[in-house]
Design a protein around this motif. Structure first.
Motif, short mmCIF file in Angstrom:
data_model
loop_
_atom_site.label_atom_id
_atom_site.label_comp_id
_atom_site.label_asym_id
_atom_site.label_seq_id
_atom_site.Cartn_x
_atom_site.Cartn_y
_atom_site.Cartn_z
N ASP A 168 -0.67 56.97 -2.51
CA ASP A 168 0.27 55.87 -2.36
C ASP A 168 1.18 56.08 -1.17
N ALA A 219 -0.67 55.11 1.90
CA ALA A 219 -0.78 53.66 2.04
C ALA A 219 0.53 53.03 2.50
N LEU A 271 -5.01 51.18 4.98
CA LEU A 271 -5.78 52.16 4.19
C LEU A 271 -6.39 51.56 2.92
N PRO A 272 -5.69 50.68 2.19
CA PRO A 272 -6.31 50.09 0.99
C PRO A 272 -7.56 49.27 1.27
N TRP A 319 -10.61 55.59 0.65
CA TRP A 319 -9.30 55.56 0.00
C TRP A 319 -9.39 54.81 -1.33
N HIS A 335 -8.35 56.41 -4.85
CA HIS A 335 -7.29 55.73 -5.58
C HIS A 335 -7.80 55.22 -6.94
#
Length: 581
Positions: free
Chosen positions: A96, A99, A105-106, A111, A115
């Protein structure tokens, strides 16, 4: 000189605090080099379940020594190490943080994979499914394995079983102890998906004394029809497993005993209630509530069914079952409103109130509420009906369309002898411009409420400029015993002698009382001449004769008796309670 270990750890911690971006006010993304594109160009990690791992102390030290150019890369190395060590909460925190410093990144599959796995492991299945549902991850064995676990957590057993082939390479690459959670997941999915033999095959790698495995084996055997062997395994698991395994085994035994057509559902319900008193949360409570719901339906106990189903809906992530569950609950709520001969409308209203958050939206929900309010009104439970309709009014935007409903709710409060509540309803919508007929009704009810609160002059003042309210003004003046004002206003309301119904008779008699009290003998004479023949054949002729005798011949006691009888009976259709209805 050698630095003591505690001192070296303290120095490392201080370096990390200095190097890492603050939690509350993260560094702007411009301070760190973009990392999303770099990560997207790398191969996806953990294809067979093994995350790249470095020494954890070295990974932290690398962050402490990082610069803006390589800090995200160092964090990624640490996140992978934490996932390899099954430190999922710490890994989620690092991901997190990454990000927050790189909004792209998401969008990167690697990632998303990391995640989603952290979320699934921390029992956040809906979020995990969203992260692991990227098209780039659909054929990734590790993503499939964890997506299956998230699906089982949301009750999507068929979907989870369909991921078995994709997940097998990631599961097979693990040691047997590390395989166990995934094998148990797929065994659960297989049993519920009516593939008990598949579940037994999947569990073959696990020790036959493993209570968690025996729980699944027992369920699978029961599903396959081997009741004795399945019951024995469940009994073993209920005695030797961890608390959650014991509870799940007991639940499976209760479900098995309740499955037969001759099994009394009341006994199973009692056993379930005992289990639910000591177990809260997770899939066990969810399954217990689902069974309790089905047993209540089998007994025809709609309220118990609603209690179990509503708890499921309100407190559990039902995933794909959310909409069907709500639809089923709404159907039962409709059944409650229709009621039956065994239930009082007061009890029905109590049940309905407890589950009003489950109402269908829009016109259907309002219609159900209105239907129950009508039943409450018919039973004389005006306050309950008003509160019920108030919930509908409060959900609507304040516009002209709420006018009729505001009148109805305020009127119900008046009938419930709560004029203050009636005023609150009306004043909430006071700034709204309503059509003239609705505005007149609202002002009438406001006047009545004020009068009931002892504010007679204020009530009459409100009606001064309101058309078509002479009858109500006369009613208020009669109740106030303002005889001169009543006689003046009521004179315009006197009926045609040829059409003298019960209401008209009362109006004439009241006018006579008022004229008598102010000593207007001439006015009494006029009324006697106008209405004498009309009253002659009516039961009220004696009261008319009494009130139209010469004033000096009136018996004061008889006049008072006639006056009190009129006040008590109050046959006027526009009584203080009925106005606006």
């Amino acid at each position: 000189m050698t630095v003591p270990r505690r001192a070296s750890l303290l120095a490392l911690a201080m370096a990390l605090v200095a190097a890492a971006p603050p939690t509350i006010q993260p560094a702007p993304s411009s301070r760190l080099a973009p990392f999303a594109a770099t990560l997207a160009d790398r191969d996806l990690p953990a294809m067979r379940g093994a995350w790249p791992r470095t020494d954890r102390s070295a990974a932290w030290a690398a962050i402490a020594q990082s610069t803006a150019a390589n800090r995200q890369s160092a964090r990624w190395a640490l996140a992978q190490t934490l996932l390899a060590d099954r430190q999922f909460a710490d890994a989620l925190g690092v991901l997190d943080t990454m990000a927050r410093d790189d909004a792209d990144l998401p969008l990167v599959a690697a990632w998303q994979l990391a995640h989603g796995i952290a979320l699934a492991a921390l029992d956040r299945p809906s979020e995990a499914l969203s992260a692991l549902g990227s098209p780039s991850l659909l054929g990734h064995p590790e993503a499939c394995a964890w997506r299956a676990r998230a699906m089982v957590a949301t009750g999507d057993m068929a979907g989870a079983r369909g991921l078995l082939k994709c997940a097998l390479p990631a599961i097979a690459a693990r040691t047997v102890p590390d395989q166990a959670p995934f094998l148990l997941t797929f065994a659960d999915a297989a049993v519920v998906s009516d593939r008990p033999r598949l579940a037994i095959d999947l569990l073959g790698a696990l020790d036959d004394r493993d209570p968690a495995a025996n729980l699944r084996r027992g369920r699978a055997l029961l599903a396959a029809g081997d009741i004795r062997a399945g019951t024995l395994l469940l009994d073993r698991a209920s005695r030797s497993g961890t608390p959650d395994v014991r509870a799940a085994a007991q639940l499976a035994l209760i479900a098995q005993r309740a499955a037969g057509p001759a099994a009394p559902p009341a006994a199973a319900t009692a056993a379930l209630d005992q289990l639910l008193r000591r177990w809260r949360g997770d899939a066990i409570e969810r399954e217990a509530l689902d069974l309790r719901w089905r047993l209540a339906e089998r007994r025809g106990d709609t309220r118990a069914a609603l209690a179990a189903g509503a708890t499921l809906f309100r407190y559990f992530d039902l995933g794909a079952q959310t909409a069907p569950t709500l639809s089923r609950l709404q159907q039962q709520l409709r059944a409650v409103v229709s009621g039956d001969a065994r239930s009082s409308v007061d009890d029905i209203a109590g049940t309905f109130w407890d589950y009003r958050d489950l109402l269908p939206g829009g016109a259907e929900g309002e219609a159900l509420t209105a239907a129950l309010a009508e039943r409450l009104t018919a039973a004389g439970l005006y306050g309950r009906a008003a509160e019920l309709m108030r919930t509908v009014l409060d959900r609507r935007p304040l516009d002209a369309a709420t006018g009729p409903l505001s009148v109805r709710v305020a009127h119900l409060y008046l009938r419930a002898d709560d004029p203050e509540a009636a005023l609150r309803v009306l004043r909430r919508g006071a700034p709204t411009v309503f059509p003239q007929p609705i505005q007149v009704q609202r002002r009438q009810i406001e006047a009545i409420a004020l009068f009931r609160l002892g504010k007679a002059n204020e009530a009459l003042a409100i009606l001064d400029d309101v058309p078509d309210t002479a009858a109500l003004q006369a009613e208020l003046l009669w109740q106030k015993r303002d005889w001169p004002a009543f006689a003046r206003v009521a004179r315009r309301q006197l009926p045609d002698p040829r059409r003298l119904d019960a209401t008209g008779q009362a109006m004439v008699l009241r006018q006579l009382v008022a004229l008598t009290n102010i000593g207007d003998a001439a006015g009494v004479t006029v009324l006697r001449r106008r209405y004498a023949s009309a009253f002659a054949p009516l039961p009220s002729r004696d009261a008319f004769a009494l009130l139209t005798d010469p004033v000096d011949a009136l018996d004061a006691a008889k006049v008072d008796k006639a006056f009190s009888r009129l006040t008590a009976a109050n046959p006027d259709a526009l009584s203080l309670v009925a106005v606006g209805g």
